[in-house]
Write an enzyme that holds these catalytic residues in place. Structure first.
Site, PDB file in Angstrom:
ATOM      1  N   CYS A  85       0.842  -1.221   0.022  1.00  0.00           N
ATOM      2  CA  CYS A  85       0.018   0.153  -0.088  1.00  0.00           C
ATOM      3  C   CYS A  85       0.736   1.205  -0.072  1.00  0.00           C
ATOM      4  O   CYS A  85       1.560   1.552  -0.813  1.00  0.00           O
ATOM      5  CB  CYS A  85      -1.135  -0.012   1.108  1.00  0.00           C
ATOM      6  SG  CYS A  85      -2.310   1.020   0.962  1.00  0.00           S
ATOM      7  N   HIS A 194      -3.608  -5.547   0.887  1.00  0.00           N
ATOM      8  CA  HIS A 194      -3.188  -5.699   2.293  1.00  0.00           C
ATOM      9  C   HIS A 194      -3.018  -7.458   2.417  1.00  0.00           C
ATOM     10  O   HIS A 194      -3.922  -7.737   3.139  1.00  0.00           O
ATOM     11  CB  HIS A 194      -3.939  -4.930   3.234  1.00  0.00           C
ATOM     12  CG  HIS A 194      -3.868  -3.564   3.119  1.00  0.00           C
ATOM     13  ND1 HIS A 194      -2.657  -2.916   3.957  1.00  0.00           N
ATOM     14  CD2 HIS A 194      -4.353  -2.560   2.656  1.00  0.00           C
ATOM     15  CE1 HIS A 194      -2.730  -1.536   3.653  1.00  0.00           C
ATOM     16  NE2 HIS A 194      -3.662  -1.365   3.168  1.00  0.00           N
ATOM     17  N   GLU A 196      -1.294  -8.607   4.712  1.00  0.00           N
ATOM     18  CA  GLU A 196      -1.332  -8.766   6.280  1.00  0.00           C
ATOM     19  C   GLU A 196      -2.771  -8.738   6.919  1.00  0.00           C
ATOM     20  O   GLU A 196      -2.911  -9.115   7.994  1.00  0.00           O
ATOM     21  CB  GLU A 196      -0.107  -7.880   7.039  1.00  0.00           C
ATOM     22  CG  GLU A 196      -1.030  -6.324   6.957  1.00  0.00           C
ATOM     23  CD  GLU A 196      -1.163  -5.309   5.842  1.00  0.00           C
ATOM     24  OE1 GLU A 196      -0.744  -6.059   4.932  1.00  0.00           O
ATOM     25  OE2 GLU A 196      -1.534  -4.318   5.869  1.00  0.00           O
TER      26      GLU A 196
END
Lengths: 219, 711
Positions: A85, A194, A196
């Site tokens: 990002c 993302h 994560e």
């Protein structure tokens, strides 16, 4: 593998990234933007957020921070660097990856789960995925419309540098639905979604786990 | 500035208590801190009635936020706050600083902010400035919340004529304290301890903001722009990290945020809570602009500032943390034992006032109140309801689902990776607590239409609905934060509304045993002759002791049975969304709500949610009646439903009232009914889950793909 997570002022996905790495059994270290020491890590992650408030342009100021000089050196020597990002935006601003980010075509912040297609798994980061695999993870950004000149785009394609594409809907208007790219050498990757945020099933998806698991095997 | 906004009796009272005439600057100090916004002079007396204690409450009202205990050392800090007036003038900054302000309240307790919910009210988008206000507010919340990395996980958006030009912007923030974290209070105590002002420099913005928020908006509202503060979420994010890092050190006595009335309220309130005084050296306050006057520095409402009370021997370590984050940190004074608020500027003592006079010394106002009549639903109106109205209403509800989905996608709801049930997908948002099996459920609920028609019942209904919303996702309700929004309290009808709403919340909170731990009152909403509906927003937090208790609202499996826990006869058109949206009328008796029944429901649910597999999905009946409930359960689950309703009353379809729709498996039906029986609750079987068919006979026969084709 020893993984370092860089914290710029305004970074806000540092702890989420830490948490994801912990889930796969890694013990990452934090790297502070004012420092010059990469603490002997084997891989550097530039996590998401709003470094320096994203004032001026997303990622534009972060690239001048002391730690970035080391990260660029590290990458040039073949060290692994992953930008997620805002981290991807910083890699573009720092010239470690080609192209630029424009505001989303909707001109608004978009947070939603999107589908991605793995175009190239023949690299360190995505080797645990299969080519053509469709995966799901959230995006959360306002400036994620990837742009690159026609000439450079051809070059990206020739070298198989487009590694992730939005599948189905192209949420932000990126050229050729590009969601993630890698450098020619294969050691620096940037992606807008993302991973994560996609490591636990009850949060919606586990698609990101294979990315972090790939950091385990490297001897 | 001297005296402003004070009544003659207040002026006399100040002089009498003080025994002398305050100087000009002292009058300014007294004026801001005695504003409605800071002193709660119309509400204080009534708010004292609330139930504020329970075994699990660690901190009730009176602090920057309330704290409830989740067990094993984990604690949840939460509060709701309004930012209506600034948002009416400058919607983007008004809403952004609203987020910043409530986040700092949570931070003051030493907790990390983990979620935001926003409860919004606007006028119809096709009228006047409403669209501008709406886009500005949503943009401002998104701007601030996204940047600081705190997910927006829920809230409500309602459009109603009465909020034209005076939108309501109530933001609730949730914070987490882990077992290794100390909790702090906004307290200045211990003679000689130092006052450390951290964060942003002080500028001329937001002067008199507290007073501005304590009067009615007028036509010249845009001229109040200088009273609106400007937010810098980047600085806000640094302040969060730096304060949390500092809070982990030894030697910090208290933490207090700077909000309305700036240094004046932060210092005098902290001193009062610590039964001490403060001595402030104004010259030491870092200033953003040149030649600021003492009054400007004292009253500035510049954002992103916090006050830390620190032991002198630890001060260097604390300052070092703020330097690391490139933030200002200046010693601006010290704690003194005399309970006074003393200010020095350029070597001169310029303010010397007792803290008691400032904080609890204002006069309390208890103005006259008067009930009022509201129109009922005429038989003409009732008889004019036609089939096509239902079709139109279906369209309205589907459109609503799509709009809300699009708004929530503008907020980062997934950062911090705790959001299990994202906004707009259930009755409450659900977050997991990392490092445990626990989760929390959070909701905000308010119904201005009901509260206008019957303030007390409307308030009871709002608390009961919030409770049902927590239950529906598998939670056990633990605490309330109330955001009370009203018009001008000197209007006897408005004060009647206020009294009744407080009574209603109090009654419901006591019967359901859900204490009020924090809250906020905003009076003087409305412009000119327009006054808003009384709009209490109930923010509620519940616990899922095990995240596996989670129940989601989407229909799960074709063939499963659909039950309504409740009674069709309770559903009513009074104050309903249907009558409002189709006939543009807000009329009638608000729905029946039986608190004893709600209490039984709560006890039943707190038990049954622990049995995996009995309740497969659940969703409460609220705005839009059973029709909306079924549409949403179908939309979220991507499954249809076939329902049979008795055809004698349209109320059964679009009437509103208490009740929860649940999905149970055929094999679990007996057990479900037995458990219901144990608690003497009523339920009726009204249909079953289908694949794609969406039928509510005798009214609607369609399919999911047809209904949501624009999805």
């Amino acid at each position: 593998m020893k993984v370092g997570i860089v914290i710029f002022p305004g970074t806000n996905c540092d702890m989420d990234t830490y948490h994801a790495l912990k889930i796969v059994g890694l013990k990452p270290v934090y790297l502070w933007h004012k420092e010059h020491d990469l603490k002997d890590v084997d891989l550097v992650i530039l996590p998401g957020g709003f470094s320096y408030g994203d004032y001026l342009r997303a990622g534009a100021i972060a690239r001048f921070s002391p730690i970035m000089r080391e990260v660029v050196d590290f990458a040039n020597k073949g060290g692994y660097v992953l930008g997620i990002c805002n981290g991807f935006q910083i890699l573009l601003e720092a010239g470690l990856l080609p192209g630029a980010m424009l505001p989303n075509i909707t001109n608004s912040f978009i947070c939603k789960e999107v589908y991605l297609e793995v175009l190239n798994n023949n690299n360190f980061f995505l080797r645990r995925y299969s080519k053509g695999e469709i995966i799901k993870m959230p995006i959360a950004h306002k400036e994620g419309r990837y742009y690159i000149s026609q000439k450079e785009l051809e070059e990206l394609k020739e070298n198989n540098q487009i590694v992730l594409k939005y599948f189905g809907e192209n949420p932000n208007g990126s050229i050729e639905s590009i969601a993630g790219i890698i450098n020619k050498r294969g050691n620096v990757m940037g992606m807008m979604p993302h991973p994560e945020r996609a490591v636990e099933l009850f949060l919606g998806s586990q698609s990101g786990i294979n990315l972090f698991l790939s950091f385990l095997d490297e001897e | 500035m001297g005296v402003f906004g004070l009544r003659e009796e207040e002026i006399k009272h100040a002089i009498k208590v003080l025994g002398r005439e305050p100087n000009d600057l002292e009058w300014s100090v007294i004026s801001v801190i005695w504003s409605e916004h800071c002193s709660y002079k119309h509400s204080r007396k009534y708010l004292k009635e609330f139930l504020t204690k329970a075994e699990w409450v660690e901190q009730g009202p009176g602090e920057n936020a309330g704290i409830i205990n989740l067990g094993d050392g984990y604690r949840i800090v939460f509060k709701i706050e309004s930012h209506n007036h600034p948002s009416a003038v400058e919607p983007f900054q008004g809403a952004a600083t609203g987020v910043g302000g409530i986040v700092r309240d949570i931070l003051a307790l030493g907790a990390r902010p983990i979620a935001l919910l926003d409860s919004l009210r606007f006028g119809p988008l096709n009228k006047g400035r409403n669209k501008y206000l709406f886009e500005g507010v949503v943009g401002g919340i998104s701007f601030y919340g996204n940047c600081i990395g705190v997910p927006v996980v829920g809230g409500e958006i309602v459009f109603e004529e009465c909020y034209s030009s005076n939108p309501l912007v109530n933001v609730m923030c949730i914070g987490l304290l882990t077992p290794d974290q100390k909790s702090y209070r906004g307290r200045a105590e211990g003679e000689g301890n130092l006052l450390l002002l951290v964060g942003a420099k002080t500028g001329r913005d937001g002067l008199q903001g507290a007073s501005f928020a304590s009067e009615k908006l007028d036509e010249e509202v845009h001229k109040k722009r200088p009273s609106v503060q400007v937010g810098d979420p980047f600085l806000g994010k640094l302040l969060i990290e730096a304060c949390l890092e500092a809070a982990s050190l030894d030697g910090i006595i208290g933490i207090q945020d700077l909000g309305a009335a700036g240094l004046v309220s932060a210092l005098s309130e902290s001193a009062r809570r610590g039964k001490s005084g403060v001595e402030l050296i104004l010259d030491n306050v870092p200033q953003r602009e040149e030649n600021m006057s003492a009054e400007e520095i004292l009253l500035s409402e510049s954002q992103e500032r916090m006050l830390l009370v620190v032991r002198p021997e630890k001060i260097d370590k604390v300052i070092e943390v703020f330097r690391k984050w490139d933030l200002e940190a200046s010693i601006i004074g010290k704690v003194i034992s005399k309970e006074r608020f003393v200010v020095y500027f350029k070597g001169e003592k310029i303010v010397d006032l007792p803290t008691e006079l400032l904080v609890e010394g204002s006069l309390i106002f208890d103005p006259p109140y008067t009930p009022y009549e509201v129109p009922s639903i005429s038989s003409d109106l009732y008889n004019s309801i036609k089939e096509e109205h239902i079709a139109n209403f279906v369209e309205v509800l589907v459109e609503d689902l799509l709009i809300k989905e699009s708004i929530y996608r503008k907020y980062d709801y997934s950062v911090q990776t705790n959001t299990i049930l994202p906004p707009g997908l259930g009755d409450s948002a659900v977050l997991r607590i990392k490092g445990t099996n626990k989760g929390i459920a959070i909701t905000t609920d308010g119904n201005g239409r009901y509260c206008y028609l019957d303030p007390r019942k409307g308030a009871i209904y709002s608390v009961a609905e919030a409770c049902r919303n927590i239950l529906c996702v598998g939670g056990r309700p633990l605490g309330i934060t109330d955001g009370l929004n009203f018009g001008d309290p000197s209007d006897p009808k408005v004060f009647y509304q206020f009294r009744e709403v407080v009574k209603g919340i109090n009654l419901a909170s006591r019967v359901l045993e859900i204490p009020v731990v924090s809250g906020n009152v905003s009076f003087y909403n409305g412009q000119g002759e327009n006054t808003i509906y009384p709009t209490p927003i109930i923010g509620m937090v519940g616990i899922l002791e095990d995240i596996n208790y989670l129940i989601t609202p989407g229909f799960k499996k074709p063939g499963n049975l659909v039950y309504l826990i409740g009674d069709l006869s309770w559903l009513s058109l009074g104050g309903s969304r249907f009558i409002k949206d189709i006939f543009n009328k807000v009329v009638g008796d608000v729905p029946w709500v039986d608190l004893i029944w709600e209490r039984k429901l709560k006890l039943f649910w707190e038990e049954i949610r622990k049995e995996k597999g009995i309740l497969l999905s659940a969703h409460d009946v609220s705005e839009g009646g059973l029709l909306a409930t079924f549409l949403e359960m179908a939309f979220w689950g991507n499954r249809g439903v076939r329902v049979d309703l008795p055809d004698d009353k349209i109320e059964y379809l679009v009437g509103e009232g208490s009740g929860i729709v649940v999905e149970v498996e055929r094999e679990g039906e007996r057990e479900f009914l037995e458990r219901l029986g144990k608690y003497a609750l009523k339920a009726i079987k009204i249909g079953e889950v289908t694949d794609n068919e969406f039928v509510i006979s005798p009214y609607i026969k369609t399919t999911l793909s047809e209904l949501f084709k624009r999805r």
